[in-house]
Design a protein around this motif. Structure first.
Motif, PDB file in Angstrom:
ATOM      1  N   VAL A   2      -0.940   7.727 -17.811  1.00  0.00           N
ATOM      2  CA  VAL A   2      -0.444   6.374 -17.620  1.00  0.00           C
ATOM      3  C   VAL A   2      -1.236   5.359 -18.433  1.00  0.00           C
ATOM      4  CG1 VAL A   2       0.428   6.847 -15.303  1.00  0.00           C
ATOM      5  CG2 VAL A   2      -1.898   5.974 -15.571  1.00  0.00           C
ATOM      6  N   SER A   3      -0.576   4.244 -18.704  1.00  0.00           N
ATOM      7  CA  SER A   3      -1.181   3.131 -19.412  1.00  0.00           C
ATOM      8  C   SER A   3      -2.192   2.406 -18.520  1.00  0.00           C
ATOM      9  CB  SER A   3      -0.075   2.151 -19.827  1.00  0.00           C
ATOM     10  OG  SER A   3      -0.580   0.862 -20.084  1.00  0.00           O
ATOM     11  N   ASP A   4      -3.179   1.755 -19.150  1.00  0.00           N
ATOM     12  CA  ASP A   4      -4.098   0.903 -18.390  1.00  0.00           C
ATOM     13  C   ASP A   4      -3.342  -0.178 -17.622  1.00  0.00           C
ATOM     14  OD1 ASP A   4      -6.116   2.377 -19.472  1.00  0.00           O
ATOM     15  OD2 ASP A   4      -6.955   0.772 -20.701  1.00  0.00           O
ATOM     16  N   TRP A   5      -2.173  -0.556 -18.140  1.00  0.00           N
ATOM     17  CA  TRP A   5      -1.402  -1.636 -17.520  1.00  0.00           C
ATOM     18  C   TRP A   5      -0.671  -1.205 -16.251  1.00  0.00           C
ATOM     19  CZ3 TRP A   5      -2.322  -6.515 -18.472  1.00  0.00           C
ATOM     20  CH2 TRP A   5      -2.952  -6.854 -19.684  1.00  0.00           C
ATOM     21  N   MET A   6      -0.979   0.002 -15.775  1.00  0.00           N
ATOM     22  CA  MET A   6      -0.547   0.364 -14.435  1.00  0.00           C
ATOM     23  C   MET A   6      -1.115  -0.632 -13.429  1.00  0.00           C
ATOM     24  SD  MET A   6       1.424   2.463 -12.914  1.00  0.00           S
ATOM     25  CE  MET A   6       1.677   3.608 -14.268  1.00  0.00           C
ATOM     26  N   SER A   7      -2.091  -1.412 -13.873  1.00  0.00           N
ATOM     27  CA  SER A   7      -2.719  -2.443 -13.025  1.00  0.00           C
ATOM     28  C   SER A   7      -1.700  -3.416 -12.443  1.00  0.00           C
ATOM     29  CB  SER A   7      -3.758  -3.228 -13.836  1.00  0.00           C
ATOM     30  OG  SER A   7      -3.158  -3.860 -14.958  1.00  0.00           O
ATOM     31  N   PRO A  23      -4.441 -10.481 -16.562  1.00  0.00           N
ATOM     32  CA  PRO A  23      -5.716 -10.232 -17.255  1.00  0.00           C
ATOM     33  C   PRO A  23      -5.794  -8.806 -17.755  1.00  0.00           C
ATOM     34  CG  PRO A  23      -6.032 -10.122 -14.881  1.00  0.00           C
ATOM     35  CD  PRO A  23      -4.608 -10.569 -15.100  1.00  0.00           C
ATOM     36  N   LYS A  24      -6.652  -8.595 -18.723  1.00  0.00           N
ATOM     37  CA  LYS A  24      -6.872  -7.240 -19.235  1.00  0.00           C
ATOM     38  C   LYS A  24      -7.256  -6.341 -18.063  1.00  0.00           C
ATOM     39  CE  LYS A  24      -9.605  -4.646 -22.626  1.00  0.00           C
ATOM     40  NZ  LYS A  24      -8.429  -4.029 -23.257  1.00  0.00           N
ATOM     41  N   PRO A  25      -6.640  -5.161 -17.947  1.00  0.00           N
ATOM     42  CA  PRO A  25      -6.934  -4.288 -16.801  1.00  0.00           C
ATOM     43  C   PRO A  25      -8.405  -3.918 -16.731  1.00  0.00           C
ATOM     44  CG  PRO A  25      -4.993  -3.523 -17.997  1.00  0.00           C
ATOM     45  CD  PRO A  25      -5.617  -4.600 -18.838  1.00  0.00           C
ATOM     46  N   ASP A  26      -8.931  -3.922 -15.515  1.00  0.00           N
ATOM     47  CA  ASP A  26     -10.283  -3.411 -15.313  1.00  0.00           C
ATOM     48  C   ASP A  26     -10.268  -1.902 -15.476  1.00  0.00           C
ATOM     49  OD1 ASP A  26     -11.838  -5.815 -14.599  1.00  0.00           O
ATOM     50  OD2 ASP A  26     -10.411  -5.931 -12.951  1.00  0.00           O
ATOM     51  N   SER A  27     -11.387  -1.371 -15.882  1.00  0.00           N
ATOM     52  CA  SER A  27     -11.484   0.069 -16.120  1.00  0.00           C
ATOM     53  C   SER A  27     -11.105   0.849 -14.871  1.00  0.00           C
ATOM     54  CB  SER A  27     -12.907   0.421 -16.536  1.00  0.00           C
ATOM     55  OG  SER A  27     -13.049   1.808 -16.732  1.00  0.00           O
ATOM     56  N   PHE A  28     -10.308   1.867 -15.065  1.00  0.00           N
ATOM     57  CA  PHE A  28      -9.966   2.733 -13.943  1.00  0.00           C
ATOM     58  C   PHE A  28      -9.889   4.176 -14.410  1.00  0.00           C
ATOM     59  CE2 PHE A  28      -5.708   1.508 -15.478  1.00  0.00           C
ATOM     60  CZ  PHE A  28      -5.092   2.741 -15.575  1.00  0.00           C
ATOM     61  N   ILE A  29      -9.789   5.084 -13.464  1.00  0.00           N
ATOM     62  CA  ILE A  29      -9.742   6.511 -13.790  1.00  0.00           C
ATOM     63  C   ILE A  29      -8.427   6.824 -14.478  1.00  0.00           C
ATOM     64  CG2 ILE A  29      -9.766   8.857 -12.851  1.00  0.00           C
ATOM     65  CD1 ILE A  29     -11.309   7.708 -10.439  1.00  0.00           C
ATOM     66  N   CYS A  85      -5.830  -2.134  -2.192  1.00  0.00           N
ATOM     67  CA  CYS A  85      -5.555  -0.802  -1.654  1.00  0.00           C
ATOM     68  C   CYS A  85      -5.904   0.223  -2.740  1.00  0.00           C
ATOM     69  CB  CYS A  85      -4.094  -0.673  -1.253  1.00  0.00           C
ATOM     70  SG  CYS A  85      -3.623   0.931  -0.560  1.00  0.00           S
ATOM     71  N   ALA A  86      -6.643   1.266  -2.380  1.00  0.00           N
ATOM     72  CA  ALA A  86      -7.001   2.309  -3.346  1.00  0.00           C
ATOM     73  C   ALA A  86      -5.790   3.179  -3.647  1.00  0.00           C
ATOM     74  CB  ALA A  86      -8.137   3.156  -2.795  1.00  0.00           C
ATOM     75  N   GLN A 125      -8.854  -3.441  -9.338  1.00  0.00           N
ATOM     76  CA  GLN A 125      -8.394  -4.425 -10.319  1.00  0.00           C
ATOM     77  C   GLN A 125      -8.871  -5.827  -9.923  1.00  0.00           C
ATOM     78  OE1 GLN A 125      -7.077  -3.740 -13.277  1.00  0.00           O
ATOM     79  NE2 GLN A 125      -7.341  -1.567 -12.740  1.00  0.00           N
ATOM     80  N   LYS A 126     -10.182  -6.030 -10.010  1.00  0.00           N
ATOM     81  CA  LYS A 126     -10.796  -7.269  -9.556  1.00  0.00           C
ATOM     82  C   LYS A 126     -10.306  -8.486 -10.345  1.00  0.00           C
ATOM     83  CE  LYS A 126     -13.398  -4.923  -6.677  1.00  0.00           C
ATOM     84  NZ  LYS A 126     -13.094  -4.916  -5.226  1.00  0.00           N
ATOM     85  N   SER A 127     -10.099  -8.309 -11.653  1.00  0.00           N
ATOM     86  CA  SER A 127      -9.652  -9.438 -12.477  1.00  0.00           C
ATOM     87  C   SER A 127      -8.258  -9.896 -12.064  1.00  0.00           C
ATOM     88  CB  SER A 127      -9.668  -9.055 -13.956  1.00  0.00           C
ATOM     89  OG  SER A 127     -10.965  -8.720 -14.380  1.00  0.00           O
TER      90      SER A 127
END
Length: 350
Positions: free
Chosen positions: A284-289, A269-275, A323-324, A306-308
């Motif tokens: 880093v890319s959002d896809w670090m998810s 899924p599209k990565p959830d918003s992160f710092i 894990c954070a 990354q709830k999604s």
């Protein structure tokens, strides 16, 4: 003791360190791999090239690391760490010099483990030329216990290796002058190794790896649609035999190697918003998810925000473990990059 897939039961792992980490003093490749939205602010963000990363950033990353390590140990995984190392020292070869090293945050980049062989990779980044040194005690111990410890041909990293500007022949930062690759540009599915061409891995490097592994192994190559392609573990993640997590933005499902034709392809899924701006640095890319770490073919460690992705994995029968880890991202990786699994045990599920 060996490791040949990304999903067999994890028993032992190396986890990187961030103490003494430096802003890269040689950043020619880095400029081509950070997200496009970071480029306008790049010079301001990285004006401290060759200087230590601030203590408060190190401290936040170490808190995340310790929680991650505690989680691994609670799941029965033995953890090894590299030695502390003085990365601020200048070094040179007859052809070039750099003002400092970088860190030993991401062992996945530096090594490739194939069964009971640990291979030092011929990395294209000059600042990472001696990054294997903090791991020498681990390497010596593995060798004494029967592992095959190998170093790929050390590249010269001459100017001819680097592409001045992207072209159809050389779309990334490097040419085919000599073989180079990072271990994180490959994932392992037993005798099938999947890799990609990127800003640090060229066709010559993949050819060398295939020659080294011989006919017993097959190195398959995927084509990333990401112009900043750097490491395959934000593009695909084999989760179990016959199950592949795929980033739909970076890969064309129809272009995957034939070995995946009968696999279940799970669209990430599209990565959830992160710092993305830790300490003002976006790297880093959002896809670090999807830079996740499997403990076996069910349990998967995932960034807690990354709830999604957590829901997608649960829906597919996996057991995600939140894990954070966002405070580690400035060092260029998440759970997969920050580790190197050296013992995975094959298990038979009923």
């Amino acid at each position: 003791m060996s490791s040949s897939t990304e999903w067999d039961l994890l028993e032992e792992i190396i986890v990187g360190r961030v103490e003494g980490a430096m802003f890269p003093s040689w950043d020619r490749i880095l400029k081509n791999t950070i997200p496009k939205n970071a480029l306008p602010d790049y010079d301001a963000q990285f004006s401290k090239k060759g200087t230590p990363i601030p203590d408060y950033i190190i401290e936040k990353a170490n808190i995340a690391l310790e929680k991650f390590i505690t989680l691994l140990k609670s799941e029965g995984v033995k953890v090894r760490r590299p030695n502390l190392f003085e990365f601020q020292q200048k070094f040179s070869t007859p052809l070039w010099d750099v003002e400092s090293g970088v860190s030993c945050a991401n062992p996945r980049d530096v090594f490739l483990v194939i069964n009971n062989c640990i291979l030092e990779c011929p990395m294209a980044d000059r600042g990472r030329y001696f990054e294997v040194f903090p791991y020498r005690e681990i390497l010596k111990d593995l060798c004494k216990n029967g592992w095959n410890w190998v170093s790929a041909p050390k590249p010269t990293l001459d100017e001819e290796l680097y592409s001045v500007s992207a072209s159809e022949e050389y779309p990334y930062s490097i040419t085919e002058f000599e073989p180079t690759f990072d271990g994180a540009d490959f994932v392992r599915c037993g005798k099938d190794i999947i890799g990609q061409i990127s800003h640090v891995t060229n066709g010559f490097g993949i050819k060398w790896l295939q020659n080294f592994l011989g006919a017993e192994y097959t190195v398959h190559v995927i084509q990333s649609k990401c112009p900043e392609a750097l490491h395959i573990d934000t593009t695909i993640a084999p989760l179990a035999e016959g199950k592949l997590l795929v980033n739909p933005e970076f890969i064309d499902f129809n272009s995957l190697p034939k070995i995946f034709y009968d696999w279940e392809l799970i669209e990430a899924p599209k990565p959830d918003s992160f710092i993305t701006e830790i300490g003002g640095y976006r790297v880093v890319s959002d896809w670090m998810s999807i830079n996740i770490l499997s403990l076996d073919d069910k349990r998967v460690i995932v960034e807690e925000k990354q709830k999604s992705l957590i829901k997608t994995l649960k829906d597919k029968g996996f057991e995600p473990i939140p894990c954070a880890f966002e405070d580690y991202y400035i060092f260029g990786g998440s759970f997969h990059c920050a580790t190197l699994d050296i013992c995975r045990k094959k298990t038979l599920r009923q």
